[in-house]
Structures are given as C-alpha cells and as structure tokens.
Design an enzyme around this catalytic site. Structure first.
Site: not given
Length: 275
Positions: A118, A206, A228
C-alpha cells in the site's frame, strides 16, 4: 470484481444465492472478508490481534516504519499477528516524499518478500492528505520494479483514473482525513470513482463507526480499510465485531439494490378497494 451500478437503482448486481459465499480479488489474490484492519494505535499487539480476528479480517496493513518486524529484543508483530494467518499489506505511513515511500517498500520486500503493498505519500503532518503528484510519481517507479500497488489517494476521480492507468491494482480514496472519524464526506466523488474503476475501490481513512463502513459498502466499494476507528474505541474488540457486521450489511444492501428515492410519499398498502 463485481460490476458497479447506481446506488439508487433497483437493478444492482444480484448474488445467485443470498447465502452464497462472496469474494473479491486484488492483484490475483482472492479474499472473503471485505474489512481490512491496521496494526497501529492499539495498546499492545495482543489487543491488535484479538481485534483483527474479531473483525474477521484476512488482510492487515503494516506500517513498515513504525511496527517492529525485526528487533527480537522488543515484542514482534509477527508473534501475535502471524503472516501464516493474515496477509500482510506493508504501507508507507509517515512518508512525505516519493523517495522515502519507494525506499520503505524496497526494505519491506527485502524483509518479508512482500510485493503487494500500500502506497501513501503524505502532503503535510496536520491534514495527512495525500500528495497526489508525488503519489503518482512513486507509483510509476514501484510498478516498474514489479510491485503490486494499492494506492491511498484523494477522492478525486481524475487522479483515481490516472493512478489506475499507471498500474495501481486498487484505488483507495479517503473518506475523511486519516484518524478523524468524520465518516465519508464526499459520497458523490466516491461513487464516480467506483463507477469508473476497473480495479477494486476501497475506502481508506476517516471511518469512525459502523454506519460509516456500511455507507462505503452501499456506495459499491469493494472493501473498507480502518485502523483508528477500532483501535481507539472504548472496546476495540466489540467495535471490530460491529465493523465486521456493518461491512457485510452494506455489501448485502448494495447487492440487493435499494429502493428508488421519491420526493413524495408512496403508501405501503394499496389504496384501491378501501372500505
């Protein structure tokens, strides 16, 4: 990869059997789980591993510059999240130049033989938005060296197309700034990217809660990547389970084909033949 259709259409692609196992493929590798989780921000590797299993994840991202892969005097990620159980996806988190990103992934390939990677090249520490010019430049270098590159990018359909044309095996537009938990902010652009891509599209960054993950899947994305949202939840294991179900539900809703939106009411029961 499944065909993409309008989210307001009732003719979304149908699974031949609602209970049949569905898979997705990137760079010739096929997976059942459409939820990818990270390996950062957890209080320890044991919690990280438990969350990854609770999420049903098959792929974990590994920040090569931040996660201990080689120092046996410290806890090793591979002792908890075993490469034999999960597909490692090395990433270039923390890189702000193309040179740093390319060098980091070369080291990852030397350390673990990983070529599915990635790429993220960040523009500034405050927003962590991708530097798309540097991203595209370093992508071309990596593709020339034989890497299979999944690319973190802005939600810009034009750049998404350029990345695909340059050889990206997956497009990974942000839903909102990394670690913000704001959810998907630009559904229109994300939908355009999905409809035009011939490689998998994954929401990357997000997501804050289960409904955000479901929305990304309802828009037709192939998978969701998050870190997160699980790691900083009060109960990471329970949140991992919630995210697992949200991704499944969003995908099922996309395949089912949502009802058309209407400006006015439409009665649930027929009006004809009323007493």
């Amino acid at each position: 990869m499944n065909a993409h259709v309008s989210p307001d259409s009732v003719s979304a692609p149908q699974a031949s059997n609602g209970d049949a196992e569905e898979t997705w493929t990137v760079a010739g590798r096929t997976f059942r789980s459409r939820l990818i989780v990270g390996t950062g921000k957890y209080k320890d590797y044991a919690t990280n591993a438990a969350a990854a299993r609770a999420a049903g994840a098959e792929i974990v991202t590994v920040a090569v510059r931040r996660v201990n892969l080689t120092d046996p005097s410290q806890p090793l990620l591979v002792d908890y999240i075993k490469p034999t159980e999960f597909t490692y996806l090395p990433n270039t988190a923390g890189c702000f130049t193309g040179e740093d990103a390319v060098r980091t992934l070369r080291l990852a390939r030397e350390a673990g033989g990983w070529d599915l990677v990635k790429l993220e090249v960040l523009s500034d520490p405050k927003t962590l938005f991708p530097d798309m010019e540097e991203t595209l430049r370093s992508l071309k270098l990596l593709v020339a060296e034989g890497f299979q590159v999944m690319v973190y990018c802005s939600d810009d359909p034009v750049y998404a197309r350029k990345l695909e044309e340059a050889g990206a095996v997956a497009i990974m537009p942000l839903g909102a700034p990394i670690g913000s938990g704001l959810g998907i902010q630009n559904r229109v652009n994300l939908r355009i990217i999905v409809e035009n891509a011939k490689v998998p599209v994954l929401v990357d960054a997000g997501v804050g809660t289960a409904s955000d993950a479901a929305i990304g899947m309802e828009l037709g994305c192939d998978a969701i990547l998050m870190n997160t949202a699980i790691a900083e939840a009060k109960d990471p294991i329970r949140m991992a389970k919630a995210m697992k179900h949200a991704v499944i539900a969003g995908r099922e809703a996309y395949l089912a084909g949502r009802m058309q939106k209407r400006l006015y009411a439409d009665p649930s029961s027929p009006l004809a033949g009323l007493i």
